[in-house]
Write a protein that holds these residues in place. Structure first.
Motif, PDB file in Angstrom:
ATOM      1  N   VAL A   1      10.213 -39.972  36.388  1.00 29.16           N
ATOM      2  CA  VAL A   1      10.426 -38.563  36.090  1.00 29.16           C
ATOM      3  C   VAL A   1       9.132 -37.901  35.647  1.00 29.16           C
ATOM      4  CG1 VAL A   1      12.806 -39.020  35.354  1.00 29.16           C
ATOM      5  CG2 VAL A   1      10.976 -38.966  33.634  1.00 29.16           C
ATOM      6  N   SER A   2       9.176 -36.580  35.570  1.00 26.23           N
ATOM      7  CA  SER A   2       8.156 -35.825  34.849  1.00 26.23           C
ATOM      8  C   SER A   2       8.837 -35.193  33.640  1.00 26.23           C
ATOM      9  CB  SER A   2       7.520 -34.758  35.744  1.00 26.23           C
ATOM     10  OG  SER A   2       8.507 -33.917  36.304  1.00 26.23           O
ATOM     11  N   PHE A   3       8.045 -34.885  32.616  1.00 23.26           N
ATOM     12  CA  PHE A   3       8.586 -34.383  31.348  1.00 23.26           C
ATOM     13  C   PHE A   3       8.164 -32.938  31.096  1.00 23.26           C
ATOM     14  CE2 PHE A   3       8.257 -39.004  30.402  1.00 23.26           C
ATOM     15  CZ  PHE A   3       9.585 -39.248  30.055  1.00 23.26           C
ATOM     16  N   TYR A   4       9.101 -32.162  30.562  1.00 18.32           N
ATOM     17  CA  TYR A   4       8.804 -30.815  30.077  1.00 18.32           C
ATOM     18  C   TYR A   4       9.326 -30.758  28.645  1.00 18.32           C
ATOM     19  CZ  TYR A   4       8.660 -25.679  29.904  1.00 18.32           C
ATOM     20  OH  TYR A   4       8.384 -24.370  29.578  1.00 18.32           O
ATOM     21  N   VAL A   5       8.396 -30.704  27.697  1.00 19.24           N
ATOM     22  CA  VAL A   5       8.735 -30.833  26.283  1.00 19.24           C
ATOM     23  C   VAL A   5       8.511 -29.503  25.578  1.00 19.24           C
ATOM     24  CG1 VAL A   5       8.307 -32.113  24.154  1.00 19.24           C
ATOM     25  CG2 VAL A   5       7.977 -33.243  26.376  1.00 19.24           C
ATOM     26  N   THR A   6       9.508 -29.061  24.858  1.00 21.14           N
ATOM     27  CA  THR A   6       9.405 -27.856  24.039  1.00 21.14           C
ATOM     28  C   THR A   6       9.532 -28.271  22.583  1.00 21.14           C
ATOM     29  OG1 THR A   6      10.503 -26.608  25.801  1.00 21.14           O
ATOM     30  CG2 THR A   6      10.322 -25.549  23.645  1.00 21.14           C
ATOM     31  N   VAL A   7       8.455 -28.068  21.822  1.00 18.68           N
ATOM     32  CA  VAL A   7       8.440 -28.531  20.437  1.00 18.68           C
ATOM     33  C   VAL A   7       7.362 -27.783  19.660  1.00 18.68           C
ATOM     34  CG1 VAL A   7       6.842 -30.430  20.959  1.00 18.68           C
ATOM     35  CG2 VAL A   7       8.322 -30.586  18.942  1.00 18.68           C
ATOM     36  N   ASP A   8       7.622 -27.491  18.399  1.00 16.39           N
ATOM     37  CA  ASP A   8       6.625 -26.867  17.528  1.00 16.39           C
ATOM     38  C   ASP A   8       6.061 -25.574  18.114  1.00 16.39           C
ATOM     39  OD1 ASP A   8       6.302 -27.854  15.013  1.00 16.39           O
ATOM     40  OD2 ASP A   8       4.665 -29.226  15.477  1.00 16.39           O
ATOM     41  N   GLY A   9       6.864 -24.882  18.910  1.00 14.19           N
ATOM     42  CA  GLY A   9       6.399 -23.651  19.527  1.00 14.19           C
ATOM     43  C   GLY A   9       5.547 -23.850  20.761  1.00 14.19           C
ATOM     44  N   TRP A  10       5.414 -25.097  21.227  1.00 18.05           N
ATOM     45  CA  TRP A  10       4.595 -25.411  22.395  1.00 18.05           C
ATOM     46  C   TRP A  10       5.481 -25.865  23.545  1.00 18.05           C
ATOM     47  CZ3 TRP A  10      -0.882 -25.559  22.965  1.00 18.05           C
ATOM     48  CH2 TRP A  10      -1.580 -25.145  21.829  1.00 18.05           C
ATOM     49  N   ARG A  11       4.993 -25.599  24.771  1.00 14.59           N
ATOM     50  CA  ARG A  11       5.654 -26.061  25.991  1.00 14.59           C
ATOM     51  C   ARG A  11       4.649 -26.930  26.753  1.00 14.59           C
ATOM     52  NH1 ARG A  11       6.518 -19.998  27.754  1.00 14.59           N
ATOM     53  NH2 ARG A  11       4.331 -20.184  27.135  1.00 14.59           N
TER      54      ARG A  11
END
Length: 249
Positions: free
Chosen positions: A117-127
């Motif tokens: 897979v590839s990852f798309y992470v949304t955390v701490d106001g960052w994408r």
């Protein structure tokens, strides 16, 4: 949220991303200089999240289990068997087009054009997007049928990412593809909206000499779109710790 992130290159497609309240570790494979233990020691009060995009030897190293005391969670692609190495209570296995979310972070996955897979992470106001082995793998010595299959598979997946916005996007620019090494990245930029681009998956050891020209030609790639990538980074040197900034809203 903080506008600055620190990114340290470990090797190949491996990176540590330091954010205000956490550290994200993608595709840890080799860390010859011991950068990651030092980062985690300095960030002892931060949560650490590990991501493994697929089971290829240059993306998955079971030694990430050695960091389980500080790890909040391990996110594994469906094809990675970590049962013998990682604490089950901290392991999340994700399929293609899957999602994990809690009160702190969200992780979405896309399919690959190779494994995993590839990852798309949304955390701490960052994408943050990490492609894993998702790429337009145009091997010029392949038979024509395989070349067409690789192209069609790439664009089929890319349609599912259309309009995706990321503050940092890690994407393969593999020197073994020779003159076709940045074709996948160029099309990724046409279809999505990355602000900072970091080239990865460099097993040749040679920096991408076309990074500056790629950045200069962004208007040709994006056309009249305003939401263009601001910075394009060649393969960061091993153990180099770089600052990244978000697009101002």
């Amino acid at each position: 949220m903080a506008e600055e992130a620190k990114v340290t290159y470990l090797y190949n497609s491996g990176f540590a991303v330091e954010l205000p309240h956490c550290v994200l570790v993608f595709d840890y494979y080799l860390d010859a200089v011991g950068a990651l233990p030092a980062i985690l020691r300095d960030a002892v009060k931060k949560k650490a999240y590990f991501f493994v995009s697929h089971a290829h030897f240059d993306h998955w190293n079971n030694k990430i289990g050695n960091f389980s005391a500080q790890a909040a969670l391990y996110f594994l692609s469906y094809d990675v068997d970590g049962d013998a190495f990682l604490p089950r209570e901290k392991t999340v296995v994700l399929d293609r087009y899957d999602c994990y979310a809690d009160d702190f972070l969200r992780v979405d996955t896309f399919s690959s054009t190779d494994r995993g897979v590839s990852f798309y992470v949304t955390v701490d106001g960052w994408r943050i997007f990490h492609a894993g082995d998702f790429n337009w793998w145009h091997w010029k010595d392949e038979i024509p049928t395989n070349i067409v299959l690789a192209k069609n598979g790439f664009f089929k997946q890319l349609k599912k990412m259309a309009g995706l916005k990321s503050d940092i996007a890690f994407f393969p620019v593999d020197g073994r593809l020779e003159e076709f090494k940045s074709c996948g990245l160029e099309e990724f930029c046409r279809s999505t909206n990355p602000f900072n681009i970091v080239a990865m998956h460099n097993l040749t050891g040679k920096p991408w000499d076309g990074a500056a020209a790629f950045e200069k030609n962004m208007p040709l790639i994006y056309g009249s779109r305003k939401n263009q990538a601001k910075h394009v980074y060649s393969h960061i040197k091993i153990d180099e710790r770089c600052s990244f900034w978000k697009k101002k809203k």
